[in-house]
Write a protein that holds these residues in place. Structure first.
Motif, short mmCIF file in Angstrom:
data_model
loop_
_atom_site.label_atom_id
_atom_site.label_comp_id
_atom_site.label_asym_id
_atom_site.label_seq_id
_atom_site.Cartn_x
_atom_site.Cartn_y
_atom_site.Cartn_z
N GLU A 43 -1.24 -0.78 -11.66
CA GLU A 43 -1.11 0.51 -12.49
C GLU A 43 -2.18 1.60 -11.81
N GLY A 44 -1.53 2.83 -11.68
CA GLY A 44 -2.38 3.84 -11.12
C GLY A 44 -1.61 5.42 -11.55
N ALA A 45 -2.06 6.11 -10.59
CA ALA A 45 -1.58 7.72 -11.03
C ALA A 45 -0.17 7.72 -10.62
N SER A 64 0.70 -1.11 0.16
CA SER A 64 0.18 0.25 0.02
C SER A 64 0.92 1.22 0.00
N SER A 65 0.16 2.64 -0.18
CA SER A 65 0.84 3.63 -0.12
C SER A 65 -0.06 4.54 0.71
N PHE A 66 0.50 5.38 1.48
CA PHE A 66 -0.15 6.55 2.29
C PHE A 66 -0.75 7.35 1.28
N THR A 67 -0.27 7.69 0.33
CA THR A 67 -1.07 8.69 -0.80
C THR A 67 -2.05 7.89 -1.56
N TYR A 68 -1.77 6.82 -1.94
CA TYR A 68 -2.50 6.24 -2.91
C TYR A 68 -3.32 4.89 -2.62
N GLY A 110 15.21 -23.78 -8.92
CA GLY A 110 15.82 -24.69 -7.68
C GLY A 110 15.37 -24.19 -6.64
N ASP A 111 16.59 -24.02 -5.69
CA ASP A 111 16.43 -23.44 -4.31
C ASP A 111 16.63 -21.91 -4.17
N ILE A 112 16.65 -21.30 -5.41
CA ILE A 112 16.71 -19.81 -5.42
C ILE A 112 15.58 -19.28 -6.21
N THR A 113 15.13 -18.20 -5.66
CA THR A 113 13.87 -17.54 -6.40
C THR A 113 14.51 -16.30 -6.78
N PHE A 114 14.27 -15.83 -8.08
CA PHE A 114 14.91 -14.64 -8.39
C PHE A 114 13.22 -13.78 -8.58
N MET A 115 13.49 -12.37 -8.10
CA MET A 115 12.43 -11.56 -8.16
C MET A 115 12.84 -10.37 -8.99
N TYR A 116 12.50 -10.31 -10.24
CA TYR A 116 12.81 -8.92 -10.80
C TYR A 116 11.63 -8.12 -11.24
N ASN A 117 11.95 -6.96 -10.53
CA ASN A 117 10.85 -5.85 -10.36
C ASN A 117 11.15 -4.67 -11.23
N ILE A 118 10.24 -4.19 -11.88
CA ILE A 118 10.20 -3.00 -12.68
C ILE A 118 9.24 -2.07 -12.14
N PHE A 119 9.51 -0.70 -11.95
CA PHE A 119 8.76 0.36 -11.37
C PHE A 119 8.74 1.46 -12.51
N GLN A 120 7.94 1.97 -13.45
CA GLN A 120 7.95 3.06 -14.05
C GLN A 120 7.08 4.10 -13.36
N VAL A 121 7.88 5.00 -12.59
CA VAL A 121 7.16 5.94 -11.87
C VAL A 121 6.80 7.29 -12.47
#
Length: 190
Positions: free
Chosen positions: A33-35, A2-6, A47-58
């Motif tokens: 997606e939002g304002a 969550s976000s305090f603003t959004y 396997g025993d590793i999880t890669f989490m690749y995140n992209i934020f277009q702000v």
């Protein structure tokens, strides 16, 4: 999340068109997606590793509140642009683009601060407990660090480390393996 603003940030399985070129085949996807802009979360199990690749277009400044319960230690890295986190129990964590640190926390809560008009990319690796058990004999310092069994989150390095060209190459090859589904799965498991 969550976000305090959004307010609450609802995740969905559909990918915003502007982020479709970044989708890693075979990954588990969630987006929002939002304002504030667009967010794409991707998880690749290897396997025993999880890669989490995140992209934020702000589009507009946003502070995203998060919480998670990692199985074991996590690696956090800033792939594109600097990252600023506040992690309860640690305080501010600033990662310059190309830096990483290793975090141990049974429960992690915090805030990720993002500036409008920028794109951020982060890579997080979750290691399973069983993999750590196999690695500990080779890394006595890590075994000693984990043995303290702290309830508070803590960082392995006092000063953030830098991703080497080799580390970036290995991550990229795992994330973007061009094999078919079954062979890709086997490749990532190795």
């Amino acid at each position: 999340m969550s976000s305090f603003t959004y307010g609450s940030i609802a995740l969905k399985a559909a990918v915003p068109t502007s982020l479709s070129a970044f989708v890693i085949p075979g990954s588990e996807i969630a987006s929002a997606e939002g304002a504030y802009g667009k967010i794409l979360f991707q998880a690749v199990h290897a396997g025993d590793i999880t890669f989490m690749y995140n992209i934020f277009q702000v589009d507009q400044d946003i502070a995203i509140d998060f919480q998670c319960n990692p199985e074991a230690i996590q690696v956090h890295s800033a792939v594109k642009n600097d990252s600023h986190f506040f992690i309860r129990g640690i305080g501010d964590l600033h990662l310059s683009e190309g830096q990483f640190n290793i975090l141990d926390a049974p429960r992690m809560e915090g805030t990720y601060f993002l500036e409008g008009g920028r794109e951020y990319r982060t890579l997080h690796l979750d290691f399973s407990s069983s993999l750590l058990d196999k690695l500990l004999p080779a890394f006595p310092y890590l075994e000693e660090w984990l043995a303290s069994d702290s309830e508070r989150p803590r960082l392995l390095f006092k000063v953030n480390s830098w991703l080497t060209t080799q580390l970036k190459d290995i991550s990229d090859r795992i994330l973007h393996a061009t094999y078919d589904n079954e062979l890709k799965h086997l490749y990532r498991e190795m």
